[in-house]
Design a protein around this motif. Structure first.
Motif, PDB file in Angstrom:
ATOM      1  N   TYR A  35       0.847  -1.191   0.000  1.00  0.00           N
ATOM      2  CA  TYR A  35       0.000   0.000   0.000  1.00  0.00           C
ATOM      3  C   TYR A  35       0.879   1.236   0.000  1.00  0.00           C
ATOM      4  CZ  TYR A  35       0.837   0.323   5.081  1.00  0.00           C
ATOM      5  OH  TYR A  35       1.408   0.415   6.320  1.00  0.00           O
ATOM      6  N   VAL A  36       0.271   2.394  -0.180  1.00  0.00           N
ATOM      7  CA  VAL A  36       0.994   3.664  -0.206  1.00  0.00           C
ATOM      8  C   VAL A  36       0.869   4.327   1.150  1.00  0.00           C
ATOM      9  CG1 VAL A  36       1.152   5.943  -1.277  1.00  0.00           C
ATOM     10  CG2 VAL A  36       0.593   3.940  -2.680  1.00  0.00           C
ATOM     11  N   ASP A  37       1.996   4.702   1.726  1.00  0.00           N
ATOM     12  CA  ASP A  37       1.987   5.435   2.993  1.00  0.00           C
ATOM     13  C   ASP A  37       1.550   6.871   2.722  1.00  0.00           C
ATOM     14  OD1 ASP A  37       3.315   7.252   5.119  1.00  0.00           O
ATOM     15  OD2 ASP A  37       3.455   5.249   5.990  1.00  0.00           O
ATOM     16  N   LYS A  38       0.469   7.258   3.357  1.00  0.00           N
ATOM     17  CA  LYS A  38      -0.138   8.562   3.095  1.00  0.00           C
ATOM     18  C   LYS A  38       0.786   9.715   3.476  1.00  0.00           C
ATOM     19  CE  LYS A  38      -4.373  11.160   4.177  1.00  0.00           C
ATOM     20  NZ  LYS A  38      -5.659  11.092   4.931  1.00  0.00           N
ATOM     21  N   GLN A  39       1.574   9.532   4.511  1.00  0.00           N
ATOM     22  CA  GLN A  39       2.381  10.638   5.027  1.00  0.00           C
ATOM     23  C   GLN A  39       3.533  11.007   4.103  1.00  0.00           C
ATOM     24  OE1 GLN A  39       3.735  10.069   9.032  1.00  0.00           O
ATOM     25  NE2 GLN A  39       4.921  11.967   9.080  1.00  0.00           N
ATOM     26  N   ASP A  40       4.295  10.017   3.665  1.00  0.00           N
ATOM     27  CA  ASP A  40       5.476  10.348   2.860  1.00  0.00           C
ATOM     28  C   ASP A  40       5.373   9.893   1.406  1.00  0.00           C
ATOM     29  OD1 ASP A  40       5.824   7.636   3.038  1.00  0.00           O
ATOM     30  OD2 ASP A  40       7.567   7.720   4.356  1.00  0.00           O
ATOM     31  N   GLY A  41       4.245   9.283   1.030  1.00  0.00           N
ATOM     32  CA  GLY A  41       4.049   8.887  -0.362  1.00  0.00           C
ATOM     33  C   GLY A  41       4.912   7.731  -0.812  1.00  0.00           C
ATOM     34  N   LYS A  42       5.423   6.915   0.124  1.00  0.00           N
ATOM     35  CA  LYS A  42       6.243   5.766  -0.229  1.00  0.00           C
ATOM     36  C   LYS A  42       5.379   4.515  -0.411  1.00  0.00           C
ATOM     37  CE  LYS A  42      10.088   8.057   0.128  1.00  0.00           C
ATOM     38  NZ  LYS A  42      10.793   8.467  -1.118  1.00  0.00           N
ATOM     39  N   LEU A  43       5.876   3.627  -1.272  1.00  0.00           N
ATOM     40  CA  LEU A  43       5.255   2.312  -1.395  1.00  0.00           C
ATOM     41  C   LEU A  43       5.828   1.415  -0.304  1.00  0.00           C
ATOM     42  CD1 LEU A  43       3.400   0.391  -3.000  1.00  0.00           C
ATOM     43  CD2 LEU A  43       5.388  -0.220  -4.388  1.00  0.00           C
ATOM     44  N   VAL A  44       4.962   0.831   0.494  1.00  0.00           N
ATOM     45  CA  VAL A  44       5.412  -0.031   1.587  1.00  0.00           C
ATOM     46  C   VAL A  44       4.792  -1.404   1.433  1.00  0.00           C
ATOM     47  CG1 VAL A  44       5.731   1.920   3.162  1.00  0.00           C
ATOM     48  CG2 VAL A  44       3.543   0.719   3.112  1.00  0.00           C
ATOM     49  N   ARG A  45       5.332  -2.364   2.153  1.00  0.00           N
ATOM     50  CA  ARG A  45       4.819  -3.724   2.092  1.00  0.00           C
ATOM     51  C   ARG A  45       4.689  -4.268   3.508  1.00  0.00           C
ATOM     52  NH1 ARG A  45      10.078  -7.073  -0.296  1.00  0.00           N
ATOM     53  NH2 ARG A  45      11.318  -7.057   1.648  1.00  0.00           N
ATOM     54  N   MET A  46       3.806  -5.263   3.644  1.00  0.00           N
ATOM     55  CA  MET A  46       3.556  -5.822   4.960  1.00  0.00           C
ATOM     56  C   MET A  46       3.101  -7.264   4.821  1.00  0.00           C
ATOM     57  SD  MET A  46       1.199  -4.223   8.003  1.00  0.00           S
ATOM     58  CE  MET A  46      -0.108  -3.830   6.860  1.00  0.00           C
ATOM     59  N   GLN A  47       3.637  -8.122   5.673  1.00  0.00           N
ATOM     60  CA  GLN A  47       3.197  -9.502   5.749  1.00  0.00           C
ATOM     61  C   GLN A  47       2.169  -9.602   6.862  1.00  0.00           C
ATOM     62  OE1 GLN A  47       6.706 -11.934   6.179  1.00  0.00           O
ATOM     63  NE2 GLN A  47       6.067 -13.264   4.529  1.00  0.00           N
ATOM     64  N   LEU A  48       1.008 -10.139   6.521  1.00  0.00           N
ATOM     65  CA  LEU A  48      -0.031 -10.337   7.533  1.00  0.00           C
ATOM     66  C   LEU A  48      -0.134 -11.815   7.836  1.00  0.00           C
ATOM     67  CD1 LEU A  48      -2.766  -7.886   6.241  1.00  0.00           C
ATOM     68  CD2 LEU A  48      -1.062  -7.505   8.004  1.00  0.00           C
ATOM     69  N   ARG A  49       0.066 -12.168   9.096  1.00  0.00           N
ATOM     70  CA  ARG A  49      -0.009 -13.572   9.509  1.00  0.00           C
ATOM     71  C   ARG A  49      -1.348 -13.795  10.202  1.00  0.00           C
ATOM     72  NH1 ARG A  49       5.270 -12.415  11.611  1.00  0.00           N
ATOM     73  NH2 ARG A  49       4.402 -12.594  13.715  1.00  0.00           N
ATOM     74  N   THR A  50      -2.127 -14.708   9.654  1.00  0.00           N
ATOM     75  CA  THR A  50      -3.446 -14.963  10.227  1.00  0.00           C
ATOM     76  C   THR A  50      -3.426 -16.075  11.262  1.00  0.00           C
ATOM     77  OG1 THR A  50      -3.940 -16.526   8.444  1.00  0.00           O
ATOM     78  CG2 THR A  50      -4.552 -14.231   8.094  1.00  0.00           C
ATOM     79  N   ASP A  51      -2.277 -16.792  11.400  1.00  0.00           N
ATOM     80  CA  ASP A  51      -2.279 -17.939  12.298  1.00  0.00           C
ATOM     81  C   ASP A  51      -2.237 -17.534  13.766  1.00  0.00           C
ATOM     82  OD1 ASP A  51       0.217 -16.875  12.026  1.00  0.00           O
ATOM     83  OD2 ASP A  51       1.271 -18.799  11.894  1.00  0.00           O
ATOM     84  N   ASP A  52      -1.574 -16.421  14.070  1.00  0.00           N
ATOM     85  CA  ASP A  52      -1.459 -16.023  15.471  1.00  0.00           C
ATOM     86  C   ASP A  52      -1.972 -14.601  15.718  1.00  0.00           C
ATOM     87  OD1 ASP A  52       0.446 -14.642  14.127  1.00  0.00           O
ATOM     88  OD2 ASP A  52       2.163 -15.389  15.270  1.00  0.00           O
ATOM     89  N   ASP A  53      -2.792 -14.105  14.773  1.00  0.00           N
ATOM     90  CA  ASP A  53      -3.395 -12.782  14.909  1.00  0.00           C
ATOM     91  C   ASP A  53      -2.340 -11.675  15.067  1.00  0.00           C
ATOM     92  OD1 ASP A  53      -5.959 -13.699  14.678  1.00  0.00           O
ATOM     93  OD2 ASP A  53      -6.216 -14.016  16.826  1.00  0.00           O
ATOM     94  N   GLN A  54      -1.165 -11.920  14.534  1.00  0.00           N
ATOM     95  CA  GLN A  54      -0.119 -10.921  14.589  1.00  0.00           C
ATOM     96  C   GLN A  54       0.140 -10.407  13.183  1.00  0.00           C
ATOM     97  OE1 GLN A  54       1.374  -9.807  17.483  1.00  0.00           O
ATOM     98  NE2 GLN A  54      -0.162 -11.067  18.502  1.00  0.00           N
ATOM     99  N   GLN A  55       0.680  -9.210  13.107  1.00  0.00           N
ATOM    100  CA  GLN A  55       1.011  -8.646  11.813  1.00  0.00           C
ATOM    101  C   GLN A  55       2.434  -8.106  11.844  1.00  0.00           C
ATOM    102  OE1 GLN A  55      -2.289  -6.126  12.401  1.00  0.00           O
ATOM    103  NE2 GLN A  55      -1.069  -4.267  12.284  1.00  0.00           N
ATOM    104  N   ASP A  56       3.132  -8.285  10.744  1.00  0.00           N
ATOM    105  CA  ASP A  56       4.467  -7.712  10.658  1.00  0.00           C
ATOM    106  C   ASP A  56       4.366  -6.197  10.496  1.00  0.00           C
ATOM    107  OD1 ASP A  56       5.559 -10.148  10.877  1.00  0.00           O
ATOM    108  OD2 ASP A  56       6.043 -10.401   8.756  1.00  0.00           O
ATOM    109  N   ARG A  57       5.386  -5.519  10.925  1.00  0.00           N
ATOM    110  CA  ARG A  57       5.421  -4.078  10.783  1.00  0.00           C
ATOM    111  C   ARG A  57       5.665  -3.719   9.327  1.00  0.00           C
ATOM    112  NH1 ARG A  57       9.368  -0.194  14.421  1.00  0.00           N
ATOM    113  NH2 ARG A  57       8.522   1.815  13.706  1.00  0.00           N
ATOM    114  N   ALA A  58       4.978  -2.673   8.866  1.00  0.00           N
ATOM    115  CA  ALA A  58       5.168  -2.232   7.484  1.00  0.00           C
ATOM    116  C   ALA A  58       6.590  -1.740   7.280  1.00  0.00           C
ATOM    117  CB  ALA A  58       4.163  -1.134   7.151  1.00  0.00           C
ATOM    118  N   GLU A  59       7.117  -2.015   6.074  1.00  0.00           N
ATOM    119  CA  GLU A  59       8.468  -1.578   5.752  1.00  0.00           C
ATOM    120  C   GLU A  59       8.485  -1.025   4.333  1.00  0.00           C
ATOM    121  OE1 GLU A  59      10.858  -5.085   5.990  1.00  0.00           O
ATOM    122  OE2 GLU A  59      10.113  -5.904   4.094  1.00  0.00           O
ATOM    123  N   PRO A  60       9.362  -0.040   4.053  1.00  0.00           N
ATOM    124  CA  PRO A  60       9.477   0.443   2.678  1.00  0.00           C
ATOM    125  C   PRO A  60       9.937  -0.683   1.766  1.00  0.00           C
ATOM    126  CG  PRO A  60      10.568   1.931   4.230  1.00  0.00           C
ATOM    127  CD  PRO A  60      10.237   0.682   4.991  1.00  0.00           C
TER     128      PRO A  60
END
Length: 582
Positions: A305-330
């Motif tokens: 997705y696009v970070d609204k604040q700085d206009g960068k393209l970022v990516r994120m891994q979402l893990r559904t097995d333990d209801d945790q999400q990785d932190r977004a990174e450029p």
């Protein structure tokens, strides 16, 4: 109706037999013409073999020639009928049937929304038979059903064909129960439809691995799973046309059968075995072997997705097995470099996740950028002179699609390989509309277009991508043909994405209704399932991998996601324009 008595709780059965079944009532002795018309229309919705009750309302000649399997006309709100001739007329009474024509289903079970408008009109001529009973001499060519009757009797299924090395879903409708005409169960009906070839709309861009003339072995009415050694195996007996095919071809045939059959029963399908006409084994495939034949894109590693604040393209891994999400990174590469000054307004990521096509902040330039190596931002591969470009989309071949919304020169463009000179794509049937959003299916043979016309209203269309292979220049000769409504029941569509099994997830509203997110098939018919609590969505993304969550942008909450069987959850309040690879 009872007017007194105790109230008791009734527990509804959860079994398959809980579905309502309808059996027609034969004509009464001496029934009048109006009763004959009423009875015939009711009997067309029945489940009796060969529709025998409906045929009893016809003359002997009409009963022999009537072919209810030749097609179905679906009307909205049912049929009305009025007499146009009385019993005293020399030819006998005549009745005009009228209804709002919603769609048709052809002899190959393919659904086609009615885009021409107008009503369904049919005339029934009644005559007296030798016994002096009124009977219908001119029945409709096929079945005529109301929308509610059609949804009760038929269900959507996918059959699969090859486009190159990729399996493509071809949606059709089959009877929920045993077909009264062929006496086949739903699975056998679907396999029969698979063997008969693709729908007319999809036919020009796909092919079947089955030899011409291949059918189910004579007398086959039912196909069921056989559980042995812990595996659910479907054995499909074919006629002699397939007896001598080579193993590579048979493997592709079995893959078509595997994907066609896997969604039709509640039990997991582990293996499909193709049988010769003498019922000896020709070949078989497991789920893993069928998947290898299918040529599907790999499961995505990230959502973007696009970070609204700085206009960068970022990516994120979402893990559904333990209801945790990785932190977004450029994202790696030039788009994630601090201080580059380039702001992204929209993006699409290639299926291999090694490149991204991004739009500049003003939406007038499209850049194809590496996600694996650092460096400077490249030059734009496509620009708009006086408008904005749509968000781009990658197909499975590694080509990028984008539309120019320039009012003076609107056009659909293809960038072969993401780097070659853009090629203008001919789109038949736009009729002055302007493409404001697009998504190419992962199989590469369909494109969904949001088209603005009629005073700014956005409608969804699905087109067939044709690629003449004899053209030597990259991308030349590619065209989009036979646009058809993607969600005709919706008054306006605001966002869409391709979803698993050849479906589209569409955000829009029906006339007089509220905005909602619903699944539709690529033939334009609606699947009942929708997304719970999907309000305020402005963008949506889904993966072919059904274990991945639906990702969306909410005007109130930013980036939200919906994993299977769970509730919506906010994951990035400052995010925009979510996408999966594709």
């Amino acid at each position: 109706m009872p007017d007194h008595g105790e109230i008791r709780q009734v527990r509804a059965s959860q079994g398959a037999d809980s579905q309502v079944r309808v059996f027609g009532v034969p004509p009464a002795d001496g029934a009048g013409p109006r009763d004959i018309v009423d009875g015939f229309l009711e009997a067309m919705t029945a489940d009796d073999p060969q529709l025998e009750t409906a045929r009893k309302y016809l003359t002997d000649d009409a009963a022999k020639s009537w072919k209810p399997g030749s097609g179905i006309t679906i009307t909205s709100g049912g049929l009305t009928w009025v007499p146009v001739q009385t019993e005293k007329d020399p030819e006998g009474p005549r009745f005009k049937l009228t209804g709002k024509k919603l769609a048709t289903v052809d002899e190959r079970s393919a659904y086609q929304p009615n885009t021409a408008g107008g009503n369904y009109d049919e005339y029934l001529q009644l005559v007296k038979d030798k016994a002096g009973q009124w009977r219908i001499a001119t029945p409709p060519a096929g079945l005529v059903l109301s929308e509610s009757d059609f949804q009760r009797i038929f269900k959507p299924v996918n059959k699969y064909y090859f486009s190159g090395s990729t399996l493509v879903a071809d949606p059709v409708y089959v009877r929920q129960r045993t077909d009264p005409d062929s006496r086949m169960d739903p699975l056998a009906q679907t396999v029969k439809s698979l063997l008969s070839g693709p729908s007319k709309w999809l036919g020009p861009v796909v092919a079947s691995s089955f030899p011409t003339g291949t059918e189910l072995r004579e007398g086959t009415k039912s196909l069921t799973y056989d559980s042995q050694n812990g595996q659910n195996t479907l054995r499909v007996p074919l006629n002699e046309r397939a007896d001598n095919v080579a193993q590579p071809q048979c493997q592709k045939m079995a893959a078509q059968l595997f994907y066609t059959a896997r969604d039709l029963t509640a039990s997991r399908l582990d293996r499909v075995e193709v049988l010769r006409s003498d019922k000896s084994s020709l070949c078989g495939v497991t789920e893993a072997a069928a998947s290898a034949q299918a040529g599907r894109p790999a499961s995505p590693r990230f959502q973007y997705y696009v970070d609204k604040q700085d206009g960068k393209l970022v990516r994120m891994q979402l893990r559904t097995d333990d209801d945790q999400q990785d932190r977004a990174e450029p994202v790696p590469g030039p788009l994630g470099t601090a201080g580059s000054g380039f702001r992204v307004s929209a993006a699409a990521v290639a299926h291999d996740e090694r490149r991204a096509a991004v739009l500049s902040e003003d939406g007038r330039g499209m850049y194809v950028v590496s996600l694996t190596t650092a460096g400077a931002m490249p030059d734009p591969v496509q620009s708009s002179k006086a408008g904005r470009l749509t968000a781009p989309s990658w197909d499975a071949r590694g080509d990028v699609w984008v539309a120019d919304q320039d009012p003076a020169a609107p056009a659909l463009w293809l960038v072969p390989g993401g780097t070659a000179k853009p090629v203008k794509v001919d789109v038949a049937g736009l009729d002055g509309g302007r493409i404001t959003a697009l998504r190419v299916s992962s199989d590469g043979v369909r494109i969904a277009l949001l088209v603005t016309k009629d005073g700014g209203r956005k409608n969804l269309y699905i087109g067939r991508i044709e690629r003449p292979e004899h053209h030597t220049a990259a991308g030349s000769g590619v065209s989009v043909r036979e646009l058809r409504p993607g969600a005709p029941q919706m008054a306006e569509v605001t966002a869409m994405t391709w979803a698993p099994r050849g479906r589209l997830l569409v955000v829009g509203r029906e006339s007089g209704g509220v905005v909602q997110a619903r699944y539709v098939l690529s033939d334009g018919s609606t699947v009942a399932a929708g997304l719970p609590g999907a309000t305020g969505l402005t963008a949506v993304a889904a993966s072919e991998d059904e274990t991945k969550p639906v990702v969306a942008h909410s005007a109130d909450d930013g980036i939200v996601w919906l994993p299977p069987g769970a509730q919506w959850r906010t994951v990035a309040a400052g995010g925009l324009a979510p996408v999966y690879p594709g």
